[in-house]
Design a protein around this motif. Sequence first.
Motif, PDB file in Angstrom:
ATOM      1  N   LYS A 104      47.913 -50.821 -27.667  1.00 52.18           N
ATOM      2  CA  LYS A 104      47.168 -51.068 -26.430  1.00 52.18           C
ATOM      3  C   LYS A 104      47.168 -49.830 -25.540  1.00 52.18           C
ATOM      4  CE  LYS A 104      46.892 -54.346 -22.589  1.00 52.18           C
ATOM      5  NZ  LYS A 104      47.486 -55.557 -21.960  1.00 52.18           N
ATOM      6  N   GLU A 151      43.892 -47.656 -24.323  1.00 52.33           N
ATOM      7  CA  GLU A 151      43.594 -47.497 -22.891  1.00 52.33           C
ATOM      8  C   GLU A 151      43.512 -46.025 -22.506  1.00 52.33           C
ATOM      9  OE1 GLU A 151      45.532 -51.609 -21.069  1.00 52.33           O
ATOM     10  OE2 GLU A 151      46.769 -49.794 -21.245  1.00 52.33           O
ATOM     11  N   GLY A 201      40.092 -44.659 -23.011  1.00 55.12           N
ATOM     12  CA  GLY A 201      38.985 -45.237 -22.254  1.00 55.12           C
ATOM     13  C   GLY A 201      38.477 -46.567 -22.738  1.00 55.12           C
ATOM     14  N   VAL A 202      39.216 -47.256 -23.583  1.00 53.85           N
ATOM     15  CA  VAL A 202      38.773 -48.565 -24.057  1.00 53.85           C
ATOM     16  C   VAL A 202      39.117 -49.615 -23.001  1.00 53.85           C
ATOM     17  CG1 VAL A 202      39.006 -50.307 -25.857  1.00 53.85           C
ATOM     18  CG2 VAL A 202      39.114 -47.884 -26.453  1.00 53.85           C
ATOM     19  N   ASP A 203      38.111 -50.345 -22.553  1.00 45.89           N
ATOM     20  CA  ASP A 203      38.301 -51.386 -21.540  1.00 45.89           C
ATOM     21  C   ASP A 203      38.776 -52.660 -22.234  1.00 45.89           C
ATOM     22  OD1 ASP A 203      38.259 -53.149 -19.472  1.00 45.89           O
ATOM     23  OD2 ASP A 203      36.154 -52.852 -18.939  1.00 45.89           O
ATOM     24  N   ARG A 231      40.114 -55.344 -20.619  1.00 45.45           N
ATOM     25  CA  ARG A 231      40.337 -56.404 -19.633  1.00 45.45           C
ATOM     26  C   ARG A 231      39.944 -57.783 -20.146  1.00 45.45           C
ATOM     27  NH1 ARG A 231      37.384 -53.946 -14.479  1.00 45.45           N
ATOM     28  NH2 ARG A 231      36.015 -53.224 -16.191  1.00 45.45           N
ATOM     29  N   SER A 232      38.969 -57.872 -21.015  1.00 44.18           N
ATOM     30  CA  SER A 232      38.568 -59.183 -21.547  1.00 44.18           C
ATOM     31  C   SER A 232      38.796 -59.277 -23.056  1.00 44.18           C
ATOM     32  CB  SER A 232      37.097 -59.453 -21.235  1.00 44.18           C
ATOM     33  OG  SER A 232      36.263 -58.501 -21.886  1.00 44.18           O
TER      34      SER A 232
END
Length: 568
Positions: free
Chosen positions: A106, A110, A113-115, A117-118
């Motif tokens: 994770k 992050e 730049g990988v989002d 959040r969902s």
Amino acid sequence: MARMMPAYCPGGSPPGERALYAALQSGDGTDDWIVLHSLGIADHVRGVEGEADFVVIVPGRGVLVIEVKSHRTINRLADGLWKLGNDAPTARGPFQQASEAMYSIKHFLEKRGVDLRSIPMLSAVWFTQVRARTMLPSTPEWHDWQVLDLEDLRNGPVSAVLRTLAKGAKHLDDKIRYFSYGGLGPDGAMSARIASLLRPRFEIATIAGDMRRVRQAELVTFIEEQYLALDSMADNQAVLFAGPAGSGKTLLAVEAAQREVAQGSSGRLLCFNKLLSRKLSSDFGDAAGLTVGTLHQELLRISGARVPPGAGAPFWERDLPEAALEVLLDRPDLAGDFLIVDEIQDMVRDPYLDVLDLMVHGGLANGRVLLFGDFERQAIFESGDVRASLGVRIPRLSSHRLTANCRNLPRIGYQVNLFSKLRPGYRHFRRQDDGVDPTLVPYRAGADQSPLLVQAVRALRDEGYELNEIVVLSPLRNGSTAQTTPDSWLRQVLHSADGRHGRPGQLLHTTIQAFKGLEAPAVVVTDLDHRLVPGFESLMYVGMTRATDRLFAVIESGTARMIVGGKL
């Protein structure tokens, strides 16, 4: 079929990982899944480096990091340490391993730049050998939905993964406000991006070589029937596993040896074929507590005897066993905790059984003895009524029959039924038919088969097979087409097989007898003339079943007519 990264499961992987790999690979409804196996983690949250056994990326559901434990016993000691099988106790349990691997991945994503959040990023532990879901107690250290086990593997890993992701996503939704608002990710594009970031050189497009390696992975899958066979090993002291070529006997023998050694036992894994012995020795390396080789190699090692010039049957079948027997009688310490014998049908002679009896504590009658044999047509070194002889030596010998073919594509098996007159023959195949029939190439007796061999090899090359994926076999020990060909190109690329994989650009060749117990993606069998060798049908059976995917049989015209007419 899920996209597997890599496209094959390395042979040295633990049995639980191999089983889960194969199950995920062939699961229904996984066409958009991406599965990463054995993902190295250079920047680990705890240690210098780490590893995730599996990272399963499911569009619209989330990402699941799985820690696989293949141990048959799982204990939590009074002091809180974990004791897995024969491993040393450790404070770092499997759920902590899985969690740390998940957070490491994770953080890596992050930073790039990988989002997330969902996107549910979850971890779980898969105990592939025990019913952990019903046996592990409830504890605040992990969630119930993070436990997967033997029953999940048998009943369908796809549904188990989806169940875990669904319950994990609900947990996150309960704890993180608006977590699932607008829907859960990743979508297809994000799944591909995550995979490409974790394995940058990933090639999504399926190429011919990947497909063959995928099929190769199918061949080493312990399917349901073989799991039942392995279970019977634990319940019986002496077991005979009997089945036709392609039913997974050698695979089971290897797995049996691994399990015995993992339990702290020492012993022997013996076979009859020298090339098979070399392959097994290469696969095992220098495994502590295990001796791997042919029966004759072990007799030479024990006795210290040297092979005399021109040694014939009297030396191998009488003198050498007698020399080894004398040493074993004086050295009971040379006996092992277990004895595993592949190709047992070729070793059932009294001199051989006498020495095998002294190689295991308790002897054949009372020792831990696991035998694997083919009693259809593969006893090409005939030794009488082998099953009756085994029953006399091992009165408590249990028997387990393997009936399914998990090596050959169905059309190869059906051709073997016809040519070798197997009764009842192959009826059930684990692999899916790909619609390609074996190719029978007739030749006139006495004619040079070199042009036909070249045509067969070129046809296989056109289909995408590399030269070192093709093996040329012959029933002739001397004077085979591969040995005598005048074709300059064939003479350049042909190399004698030695039990190891051929190098790029090499076309391996050997006799059918020497290749017994081995396999190749594509096989060309030459010199098929029933008048040239005794036991022709048995040799046909062995030779044709070596091919996992493609088979060319260069057969004398009269022999082909008699086979089809049933008059051979």
